[in-house]
Write a protein that holds these residues in place. Structure first.
Motif, short mmCIF file in Angstrom:
data_model
loop_
_atom_site.label_atom_id
_atom_site.label_comp_id
_atom_site.label_asym_id
_atom_site.label_seq_id
_atom_site.Cartn_x
_atom_site.Cartn_y
_atom_site.Cartn_z
N ALA A 61 0.83 -1.20 0.00
CA ALA A 61 0.00 0.00 0.00
C ALA A 61 0.87 1.26 0.00
CB ALA A 61 -0.94 0.00 1.20
N GLY A 62 1.82 1.33 0.96
CA GLY A 62 2.70 2.48 1.00
C GLY A 62 3.57 2.59 -0.22
N VAL A 63 4.11 1.46 -0.66
CA VAL A 63 4.97 1.48 -1.85
C VAL A 63 4.18 1.95 -3.07
CG1 VAL A 63 6.22 0.00 -3.47
CG2 VAL A 63 6.60 -0.24 -1.02
N CYS A 64 2.93 1.50 -3.19
CA CYS A 64 2.09 1.93 -4.30
C CYS A 64 1.93 3.45 -4.30
CB CYS A 64 0.73 1.25 -4.23
SG CYS A 64 -0.42 1.76 -5.53
N GLY A 65 1.72 4.04 -3.10
CA GLY A 65 1.59 5.48 -3.02
C GLY A 65 2.86 6.20 -3.41
N PHE A 66 4.02 5.71 -2.94
CA PHE A 66 5.28 6.34 -3.28
C PHE A 66 5.58 6.23 -4.77
CE2 PHE A 66 6.35 5.35 1.29
CZ PHE A 66 6.36 6.67 1.70
N VAL A 67 5.37 5.04 -5.32
CA VAL A 67 5.65 4.83 -6.75
C VAL A 67 4.71 5.68 -7.61
CG1 VAL A 67 5.58 3.15 -8.62
CG2 VAL A 67 6.63 2.54 -6.45
N THR A 68 3.42 5.69 -7.28
CA THR A 68 2.45 6.45 -8.07
C THR A 68 2.76 7.94 -8.01
OG1 THR A 68 0.77 4.79 -7.58
CG2 THR A 68 0.00 6.90 -8.42
N ALA A 69 3.05 8.45 -6.81
CA ALA A 69 3.39 9.87 -6.68
C ALA A 69 4.67 10.19 -7.43
CB ALA A 69 3.53 10.24 -5.21
N GLY A 70 5.67 9.30 -7.34
CA GLY A 70 6.92 9.53 -8.05
C GLY A 70 6.76 9.51 -9.55
N VAL A 71 5.96 8.56 -10.04
CA VAL A 71 5.74 8.46 -11.49
C VAL A 71 5.01 9.69 -12.00
CG1 VAL A 71 4.45 7.22 -13.26
CG2 VAL A 71 5.83 5.95 -11.62
N TYR A 72 3.97 10.12 -11.31
CA TYR A 72 3.24 11.31 -11.76
C TYR A 72 4.10 12.56 -11.67
CZ TYR A 72 -1.31 9.23 -12.58
OH TYR A 72 -2.35 8.51 -13.12
N ALA A 73 4.93 12.66 -10.65
CA ALA A 73 5.85 13.79 -10.57
C ALA A 73 6.80 13.77 -11.77
CB ALA A 73 6.64 13.73 -9.27
N GLY A 74 7.25 12.57 -12.16
CA GLY A 74 8.11 12.46 -13.34
C GLY A 74 7.38 12.84 -14.62
N ILE A 75 6.11 12.38 -14.73
CA ILE A 75 5.32 12.72 -15.92
C ILE A 75 5.17 14.24 -16.04
CG2 ILE A 75 3.00 12.62 -16.91
CD1 ILE A 75 2.81 9.77 -15.85
N HIS A 76 4.84 14.89 -14.93
CA HIS A 76 4.65 16.33 -14.96
C HIS A 76 5.97 17.04 -15.28
CE1 HIS A 76 0.85 15.22 -13.57
NE2 HIS A 76 1.02 15.33 -12.27
N ALA A 77 7.07 16.53 -14.75
CA ALA A 77 8.37 17.12 -15.07
C ALA A 77 8.70 16.97 -16.55
CB ALA A 77 9.46 16.47 -14.21
N LEU A 78 8.38 15.81 -17.13
CA LEU A 78 8.62 15.61 -18.56
C LEU A 78 7.78 16.57 -19.40
CD1 LEU A 78 8.76 11.71 -18.80
CD2 LEU A 78 10.66 13.31 -18.89
N ARG A 79 6.53 16.75 -19.01
CA ARG A 79 5.68 17.66 -19.77
C ARG A 79 6.21 19.10 -19.70
NH1 ARG A 79 -0.31 15.49 -17.91
NH2 ARG A 79 -0.43 13.73 -19.34
N ARG A 80 6.59 19.52 -18.49
CA ARG A 80 7.09 20.89 -18.36
C ARG A 80 8.37 21.08 -19.14
NH1 ARG A 80 5.39 20.11 -12.91
NH2 ARG A 80 7.50 19.52 -12.33
N SER A 81 9.28 20.09 -19.05
CA SER A 81 10.55 20.24 -19.75
C SER A 81 10.35 20.19 -21.25
CB SER A 81 11.53 19.15 -19.30
OG SER A 81 11.02 17.87 -19.62
N GLY A 82 9.44 19.34 -21.72
CA GLY A 82 9.18 19.27 -23.16
C GLY A 82 8.59 20.56 -23.68
N LEU A 83 7.63 21.13 -22.95
CA LEU A 83 7.02 22.40 -23.37
C LEU A 83 8.05 23.51 -23.38
CD1 LEU A 83 3.63 22.20 -21.45
CD2 LEU A 83 3.93 22.18 -23.92
N ALA A 84 8.90 23.54 -22.36
CA ALA A 84 9.92 24.58 -22.30
C ALA A 84 10.88 24.47 -23.48
CB ALA A 84 10.69 24.47 -20.99
N ALA A 85 11.22 23.23 -23.82
CA ALA A 85 12.18 23.03 -24.89
C ALA A 85 11.64 23.45 -26.25
CB ALA A 85 12.62 21.57 -24.92
N VAL A 86 10.41 23.03 -26.54
CA VAL A 86 9.88 23.34 -27.88
C VAL A 86 9.52 24.81 -28.02
CG1 VAL A 86 9.00 21.02 -28.21
CG2 VAL A 86 7.50 22.75 -27.22
#
Length: 418
Positions: free
Chosen positions: A131-156
């Motif tokens: 349960a705890g690991v699922c929360g950490f992994v899900t939060a980490g993955v979504y944080a990564g997704i948001h970081a990728l979107r921001r960095s991609g938008l900034a780059a283009v």
């Protein structure tokens, strides 16, 4: 590409794509290292409390009743932490539901959530880490997704400086490109093929991150691997007991759900805001059970592995009582604020009941274990697909058809629900 102010040069586009792939890999690696590192830390705390501290007690009597003391102390710390932080961890089902409903998932605080995750496991709670690991992994993955979107938008939006723009957005540097990306972090979504590529790259980083950690610091936890069913030597009598095992697994699931309902009612009567009282009562209950049935403690993950080599030296009654006690202990822990996963405890209980049936009747132990475990987990969760996927980590491929059939039948049967 849609966010770009002007057409991208081929070299710029290739650079942005390469950068996003590298970032996806790094996000996966960081989440993987964090996951296995957290599990490793929980194991070290368990050993400190239940091996070194208990072994240091001066008498056998103190060592025998130590589960009660540790349960009460653990409950007090869990209750105080929950009260002080103002929230508790989400269960596996809650994490999935929130992610589906909102399209994202965040932890209120990584540090506080880590404390809430470690305390129940360290003090022997009958809950798993998933349960705890699922929360950490899900939060980490979504944080990564948001970081990728921001960095991609900034780059283009600054095609001549793709790398520097992306780095500026990731580091939070103030500038027109990073500011423009921050205003629209979720405007553009990746196409399905592009998203699939990023997920594969991130998953590769996740696995390699775990492998690197294990190479440097050793593994954390282990999963049981059961022997395959010998179908050529399986008798008609064994298949008749398989049907009985399916019914037993379903009945155990109803017992577990009833325990959750009763525990939840008692916790509500005590008071939702009386975190310390509920957690201490749960810890005392757990400790009292553990005096006579020590396997009610912990998630059951390593206990299942140990049971593979010791079940024949036990008795059917002891294994059956351990199964029932652990199902009750898990329900009381969750209701008392000892938040954690239930998959591993249920798997342990299914295995215990399967071996108890084999000892009592002489039926094929692997058939009994597979049928009871699949029916118990699936009837409790009402998620046969997840049940099959999780049990695929424990059972060989030749056993999975039987596991799948029992999981589907148990999930579709009427009965209590959460």
């Amino acid at each position: 590409m849609e966010a770009a102010d002007r057409p991208l040069r081929p070299g710029t586009l290739a650079g942005v794509i390469a950068l996003l792939l590298v970032l996806a890999f790094l996000v996966g690696a960081v989440v993987g290292i964090g996951t296995i590192g957290t599990l490793r830390l929980s194991e070290l705390l368990q050993r400190l409390l239940w091996d070194r501290l208990r072994d240091a007690l001066p008498s056998a009597l103190l060592r025998q009743i130590s589960p009660v003391a540790l349960g009460v102390v653990g409950g007090a710390l869990i209750g105080l932490a929950t009260q002080r932080f103002g929230y508790s961890l989400d269960t596996l089902g809650q994490v999935i539901a929130k992610a589906k409903a909102t399209g994202t998932y965040r932890l209120p605080s990584v540090g506080k959530s880590l404390v809430l995750f470690l305390l129940p496991i360290a003090f022997g709670g009958a809950v798993g880490p998933e349960a705890g690991v699922c929360g950490f992994v899900t939060a980490g993955v979504y944080a990564g997704i948001h970081a990728l979107r921001r960095s991609g938008l900034a780059a283009v939006r600054n095609p001549d400086h793709a790398l520097s723009a992306a780095i500026r957005s990731l580091t939070g540097a103030q500038g027109p490109v990073a500011q423009g990306a921050e205003r629209h972090p979720f405007t553009y979504a990746y196409s399905r093929p592009a998203s699939g590529v990023l997920w594969v790259v991130a998953a590769t980083g996740f696995v390699l991150g775990i492998m690197g950690f294990v190479t440097c610091f050793g593994t954390a936890g282990s999963l049981p691997r059961f022997a395959p069913i010998d179908y050529l030597r399986t008798s008609t009598r064994d298949w008749m007991w398989a049907l009985a095992a399916l019914v037993i697994g379903y009945a155990l699931a109803q017992f577990s759900l009833l325990c959750h309902a009763v525990s939840g009612t008692i916790a509500t009567a005590i008071g939702e805001q009386r975190h310390v009282t509920r957690a201490v009562i749960a810890g005392a209950f757990l400790g009292l059970l553990a005096i006579g049935l020590p396997d009610v403690l912990f998630s059951g993950q390593t206990g299942t592995v140990a049971l593979l080599g010791s079940w024949q030296r036990s008795t059917a009654l002891f294994l059956a009582l351990t199964c029932l006690a652990k199902l009750a202990a898990t329900a009381v822990c969750v209701a008392g604020g000892w938040i954690g996963g239930e998959f591993f405890p249920m798997i342990f209980c299914g295995v215990s009941a399967g071996y108890a049936l084999a000892l009592a009747t002489g039926c094929d132990p692997m058939i009994a274990v597979a049928c009871i475990t699949a029916a118990l987990v699936s009837a409790c969760t009402r998620k046969p697909v997840i049940t099959i996927v999780v049990l695929a980590l424990c059972f060989p491929p030749t056993t999975l058809p039987l596991v799948a059939m029992c999981a589907v039948l148990a999930a579709k049967a009427p009965g209590l629900r959460r």
